[in-house]
Design an enzyme around this catalytic site. Structure first.
Site, PDB file in Angstrom:
ATOM      1  N   GLY A 111       0.806  -1.223   0.000  1.00 44.60           N
ATOM      2  CA  GLY A 111       0.000   0.000   0.000  1.00 44.60           C
ATOM      3  C   GLY A 111       0.841   1.275   0.000  1.00 44.60           C
ATOM      4  O   GLY A 111       0.371   2.342  -0.408  1.00 44.60           O
ATOM      5  N   GLU A 114       1.635   1.660  -3.586  1.00 41.19           N
ATOM      6  CA  GLU A 114       0.398   2.059  -4.272  1.00 41.19           C
ATOM      7  C   GLU A 114       0.066   3.535  -4.022  1.00 41.19           C
ATOM      8  O   GLU A 114      -0.485   4.204  -4.890  1.00 41.19           O
ATOM      9  CB  GLU A 114      -0.761   1.154  -3.831  1.00 41.19           C
ATOM     10  CG  GLU A 114      -0.610  -0.261  -4.395  1.00 41.19           C
ATOM     11  CD  GLU A 114      -1.596  -1.239  -3.791  1.00 41.19           C
ATOM     12  OE1 GLU A 114      -1.624  -1.362  -2.544  1.00 41.19           O
ATOM     13  OE2 GLU A 114      -2.340  -1.878  -4.554  1.00 41.19           O
TER      14      GLU A 114
HETATM   15  N1  COA Z   1       2.278  -4.040   8.948  1.00 46.34           N
HETATM   16  C1  COA Z   1       2.435  -4.116  10.271  1.00 46.34           C
HETATM   17  N2  COA Z   1       3.622  -3.992  10.878  1.00 46.34           N
HETATM   18  C2  COA Z   1       4.686  -3.787  10.103  1.00 46.34           C
HETATM   19  C3  COA Z   1       4.608  -3.677   8.709  1.00 46.34           C
HETATM   20  C4  COA Z   1       3.321  -3.821   8.118  1.00 46.34           C
HETATM   21  N3  COA Z   1       3.129  -3.703   6.805  1.00 46.34           N
HETATM   22  N4  COA Z   1       5.833  -3.461   8.211  1.00 46.34           N
HETATM   23  C5  COA Z   1       6.664  -3.426   9.271  1.00 46.34           C
HETATM   24  N5  COA Z   1       5.983  -3.622  10.411  1.00 46.34           N
HETATM   25  C6  COA Z   1       6.491  -3.667  11.776  1.00 46.34           C
HETATM   26  C7  COA Z   1       7.210  -4.984  12.059  1.00 46.34           C
HETATM   27  O1  COA Z   1       6.285  -5.971  12.410  1.00 46.34           O
HETATM   28  C8  COA Z   1       8.108  -4.575  13.188  1.00 46.34           C
HETATM   29  O2  COA Z   1       7.337  -4.549  14.371  1.00 46.34           O
HETATM   30  P1  COA Z   1       7.999  -4.993  15.796  1.00 46.34           P
HETATM   31  O3  COA Z   1       9.083  -3.990  16.038  1.00 46.34           O
HETATM   32  O4  COA Z   1       6.854  -4.872  16.753  1.00 46.34           O
HETATM   33  O5  COA Z   1       8.513  -6.370  15.599  1.00 46.34           O
HETATM   34  C9  COA Z   1       8.483  -3.143  12.860  1.00 46.34           C
HETATM   35  O6  COA Z   1       7.498  -2.688  11.938  1.00 46.34           O
HETATM   36  C10 COA Z   1       9.833  -3.053  12.163  1.00 46.34           C
HETATM   37  O7  COA Z   1       9.820  -3.935  11.088  1.00 46.34           O
HETATM   38  P2  COA Z   1      11.080  -4.863  10.711  1.00 46.34           P
HETATM   39  O8  COA Z   1      10.606  -5.928   9.785  1.00 46.34           O
HETATM   40  O9  COA Z   1      11.753  -5.320  11.956  1.00 46.34           O
HETATM   41  O10 COA Z   1      11.999  -3.779   9.986  1.00 46.34           O
HETATM   42  P3  COA Z   1      13.077  -3.973   8.841  1.00 46.34           P
HETATM   43  O11 COA Z   1      13.696  -2.644   8.659  1.00 46.34           O
HETATM   44  O12 COA Z   1      13.947  -5.146   9.143  1.00 46.34           O
HETATM   45  O13 COA Z   1      12.227  -4.355   7.524  1.00 46.34           O
HETATM   46  C11 COA Z   1      10.436  -4.062   5.931  1.00 46.34           C
HETATM   47  C12 COA Z   1      11.374  -3.419   6.954  1.00 46.34           C
HETATM   48  C13 COA Z   1       9.506  -2.966   5.452  1.00 46.34           C
HETATM   49  C14 COA Z   1      11.232  -4.668   4.761  1.00 46.34           C
HETATM   50  C15 COA Z   1       9.635  -5.210   6.618  1.00 46.34           C
HETATM   51  O14 COA Z   1       9.101  -4.714   7.841  1.00 46.34           O
HETATM   52  C16 COA Z   1       8.512  -5.747   5.791  1.00 46.34           C
HETATM   53  O15 COA Z   1       8.738  -6.567   4.928  1.00 46.34           O
HETATM   54  N6  COA Z   1       7.255  -5.280   6.058  1.00 46.34           N
HETATM   55  C17 COA Z   1       6.079  -5.783   5.380  1.00 46.34           C
HETATM   56  C18 COA Z   1       5.969  -5.229   3.993  1.00 46.34           C
HETATM   57  C19 COA Z   1       4.767  -5.801   3.275  1.00 46.34           C
HETATM   58  O16 COA Z   1       4.658  -6.982   3.035  1.00 46.34           O
HETATM   59  N7  COA Z   1       3.836  -4.914   2.919  1.00 46.34           N
HETATM   60  C20 COA Z   1       2.661  -5.273   2.194  1.00 46.34           C
HETATM   61  C21 COA Z   1       1.524  -5.436   3.102  1.00 46.34           C
HETATM   62  S1  COA Z   1       0.068  -5.868   2.191  1.00 46.34           S
END
Ligand code: COA
Length: 260
Positions: A111, A114
């Protein structure tokens, strides 16, 4: 100025910045964040001192990491069909009457990507990473991703990114036309201001109508698109700004547009 729980709205001269402010969650977009964005859009729309809207994310890691996955897990089929969700908010962004720029300062995933796709122009920092990884969760991008990405980068690249969940870095995003500019994080805001200045030096009515012609025209057959273009031009031909623009050129001076 209105204050919001999940975003900041910063007004700087003719620019308004909507800053998604959940850096600890990588600026993941909750339902309330989307509600805040919707309300901020209305505030910026009504504010005559603002001519251009910029979206960005708080912190140096993320623009927006997509829909909040905790909330997403609980969603039902009916929720996806209910109006007022992310797709509807981004439709408001795409059709926003002032020009919009996505200032992509890190992850723009799902999103978040998007949201950037619904803006007119995307400017990225070298640290940006863009992608639509929804298929990893066994869902599809549904806030315009399957429709807007293909219109921007073409079907082959869009399918590659969506089916493979491929996340592209800023350099690749630039090469495929997904972002217009890439700069170092230190000068990202400056670059965005330069882009905004360029747009704002044009006749504001022409900017508005060019945006309408491109957005509506690219979704129509070419005959309809060409008629939209012709009608938009007819409106502009009747404006004081068109006379000013052409006269200023002939008199070798800078035009002074009044938006009339
Ligand atoms: N929804 C909810 N929480 C999210 C999130 C999302 N889309 N993206 C990140 N977070 C949260 C993580 O759960 C984590 O929470 P915590 O500290 O309570 O464990 C915090 O944000 C930090 O994320 P983290 O993964 O540890 O950071 P990173 O820098 O290593 O990685 C990303 C960053 C963005 C690559 C990774 O968080 C990610 O892949 N997020 C999901 C992206 C995704 O699939 N989006 C599409 C959703 S439809």
């Amino acid at each position: 100025m209105i204050t919001f729980a999940n975003i900041d709205v910063i007004k700087k001269g003719p620019l308004a910045y909507i800053v998604i402010n959940r850096p600890d969650q990588r600026n993941a977009l909750t339902k309330d964040t989307l509600e805040d964005i919707k309300e901020a859009l209305e505030d910026v729309r009504k504010d005559d001192s603002i001519a251009c809207l910029v979206f960005t994310g708080q912190g140096d890691r993320s623009f927006a990491a997509g829909a909040d996955i905790g909330q997403l897990r609980e969603k039902t089929a009916l929720d996806a069909l209910t109006s007022g969700g992310m797709q509807d908010v981004y439709n408001l962004v795409e059709s926003f009457e002032k020009p919009t720029i996505a200032m992509i300062n890190g992850y723009a995933l799902g999103g978040g990507c998007e949201l950037a796709l619904s803006c007119d122009i995307r400017v990225a920092s070298t640290t940006a990473k863009l992608g639509l990884p929804e298929l990893n969760l066994s869902i599809i991008p549904s806030a315009g991703g399957t429709q807007r990405l293909v219109r921007i980068v073409g079907k082959g690249k869009a399918l590659e990114m969506i089916l493979m969940g491929k996340v592209v870095d800023a350099e690749e995003a630039h090469r495929i036309g997904l972002v217009s500019e890439v700069t170092s994080p230190e000068v990202l805001e400056e670059k965005v201001e330069e882009v905004a200045d360029q747009i704002l030096s044009k006749g504001p009515l022409a900017v508005k109508l060019a945006k309408i012609a491109v957005n509506l025209g690219s979704d129509a057959d070419i005959k309809t698109g060409l008629m939209i273009e012709k009608l938009a031009q007819a409106v502009l031909f009747s404006t004081e700004d068109k006379r000013e623009g052409t006269t200023a050129f002939l008199e070798k001076r800078k035009p002074e547009y009044k938006g009339r």
